[in-house]
Design an enzyme around this catalytic site. Structure first.
Site, PDB file in Angstrom:
ATOM      1  N   LYS A  68      40.645  46.304  37.749  1.00 38.38           N
ATOM      2  CA  LYS A  68      41.270  45.657  38.909  1.00 38.38           C
ATOM      3  C   LYS A  68      42.705  46.115  39.131  1.00 38.38           C
ATOM      4  CE  LYS A  68      37.531  43.279  39.549  1.00 38.38           C
ATOM      5  NZ  LYS A  68      36.718  43.736  38.411  1.00 38.38           N
ATOM      6  N   TYR A 319      24.124  36.678  36.370  1.00 40.89           N
ATOM      7  CA  TYR A 319      25.489  37.178  36.224  1.00 40.89           C
ATOM      8  C   TYR A 319      26.191  36.415  35.096  1.00 40.89           C
ATOM      9  CZ  TYR A 319      30.454  37.835  37.114  1.00 40.89           C
ATOM     10  OH  TYR A 319      31.796  38.117  36.966  1.00 40.89           O
ATOM     11  N   TYR A 345      29.960  43.004  32.051  1.00 44.68           N
ATOM     12  CA  TYR A 345      29.833  44.248  32.804  1.00 44.68           C
ATOM     13  C   TYR A 345      29.461  45.446  31.933  1.00 44.68           C
ATOM     14  CZ  TYR A 345      32.243  41.550  36.413  1.00 44.68           C
ATOM     15  OH  TYR A 345      32.576  40.586  37.320  1.00 44.68           O
TER      16      TYR A 345
END
Length: 390
Positions: A68, A319, A345
């Site tokens: 990010k 998720y 992830y």
């Protein structure tokens, strides 16, 4: 271990002129080989494969380095502008005009164990701003799957958000703020703040894809300094596909490089959530790639759905839920390479990449030797919240 590289990037003129605020280290995030991932014996009918990792989790001096920060580098100039433009919630039906003065508070959202929220909170510290974090209790399945739900909500990234001084608000499932935080932003304005909204994952921000378009140029520059066999480049690049702009930015950047150097690099986005079907994510990534492409000097039609390659076979049950196979991958990578993945992830991406390698899914490429790059996007701080399953 290869030495870190500080290689100048030859960006196209349109791209080089876009304002950019340095958050990452001045050296490129390192790339190193993962020799244990390659099978000991290869069939005569299979190409030779080399696997490397690009360590985005080593990319920045700020807390919990990860992907990010690259995105935020292109958003900060607007945050610090005297008239920030892109400060409103993406679902606001009547977007307001620019703020009258630089932002004073960064506001963002994410799941309980969101990596993105930590990186926004750390950026706020760096810029001398306040941070307000919305954590959505109903997003994903991590909280539901946790045996100790109280621990899940106070450890890992949640704990780090508090350490960084962010104001943390937890939204219950169904809270209208999950769809549009405009009322909250209006309250902050009424109290004298200049709030700047950063969408979850920074993907829906108009500038969200630029960071990884730039990363494509960084990878290409690093290739020139490495002794890669075969094509001398990374033929396949594996990366997580969550909110989508990391993949979209890479697609745009590599497409621009293809125009410049004639080399084709295939980005494989490994999906980490079964919430939406693959074609939904493909269209979303395509839109992000086209948006970034136009900003860096391409035409929108230079990128098509054929450039978007996603793999949805490793999403698991939800998720944020670490399935048994991804847990095994996490442990294998730690015990063979000494590299720690994250449970949301990169464990799923590594599982997907290792499947491609071991099952010979590169055989249709027509190449005799293939160079694979796995992009480690960070996120290990969440591991503490998964102590009951890892």
């Amino acid at each position: 271990m290869p030495k870190p590289m500080c290689v100048p990037l030859q960006l196209p003129e349109a791209f080089a002129q876009i304002p950019h605020y340095k958050i990452l280290y001045p050296i490129s995030s390192p790339i190193h080989p993962l020799p244990s991932i390659v099978p000991a014996s290869v069939s005569p009918h299979q190409p030779l494969i080399s696997v490397h990792a690009k360590r985005e989790d080593h990319s920045s001096p700020l807390a919990c380095a990860g992907n990010k920060y690259r995105k935020l580098e292109y958003i900060v100039p607007d945050i610090l502008s005297d008239t920030p433009i892109y400060h409103y919630h993406e679902n606001n039906p009547t977007p307001p005009g620019p703020l009258t003065g630089p932002a004073t508070t960064l506001v963002t959202e994410g799941a309980i164990q969101s990596n993105h929220t930590v990186q926004v909170a750390a950026l706020a510290c760096k810029l001398g701003l306040k941070a307000l974090i919305l954590l959505h209790r109903g997003t994903g399945g991590g909280l539901r799957a946790a045996q100790d739900k109280e621990a899940f909500q106070r450890s890992g990234n949640v704990q780090i958000n508090h350490i960084l001084g962010a104001e943390v608000r937890v939204c219950e499932e169904g809270d209208p703020l999950a769809c549009d935080a405009t009322p909250l932003l209006d309250q902050l304005k009424a109290s004298g703040e200049n709030p700047y909204w950063i969408p979850g994952g920074a993907s829906l921000h108009p500038l969200g894809g630029l960071g990884y378009a730039r990363a494509a140029f960084e990878i290409a520059a690093q290739e020139e300094e490495m002794e890669l066999g075969g094509s001398g480049q990374f033929d396949y690049v594996f990366v997580a596909c969550g909110s989508g702009s990391t993949v979209g930015g890479l697609v745009a950047g590599f497409k621009m490089l293809e125009r410049m150097d004639g080399k084709t690099r295939k980005v494989i986005g490994v999906l980490n959530s079964p919430t939406q079907p693959q074609d939904y994510h493909e269209e979303r990534v395509l839109n992000f790639a086209k948006r970034a492409a136009v900003l860096i000097g391409l035409d929108a039609w230079d990128i098509s759905i054929k450039d978007v390659r996603l793999d949805d076979r490793f999403v698991g049950s939800a998720y944020g839920v670490l399935d048994d196979q991804s847990k095994e991958t996490l442990e294998i990578m730690a015990r063979t390479e000494g590299m720690v993945l994250d449970p949301v992830y990169t464990a799923k991406v590594a599982r997907g990449m290792m499947h491609w390698v071991k099952e010979g899914e590169f055989s249709s490429s027509g190449l005799n030797e293939i160079n694979v790059l796995f992009i480690h996007t960070g996120g290990q701080a969440a591991l503490g919240a998964y102590a009951d399953v890892i």
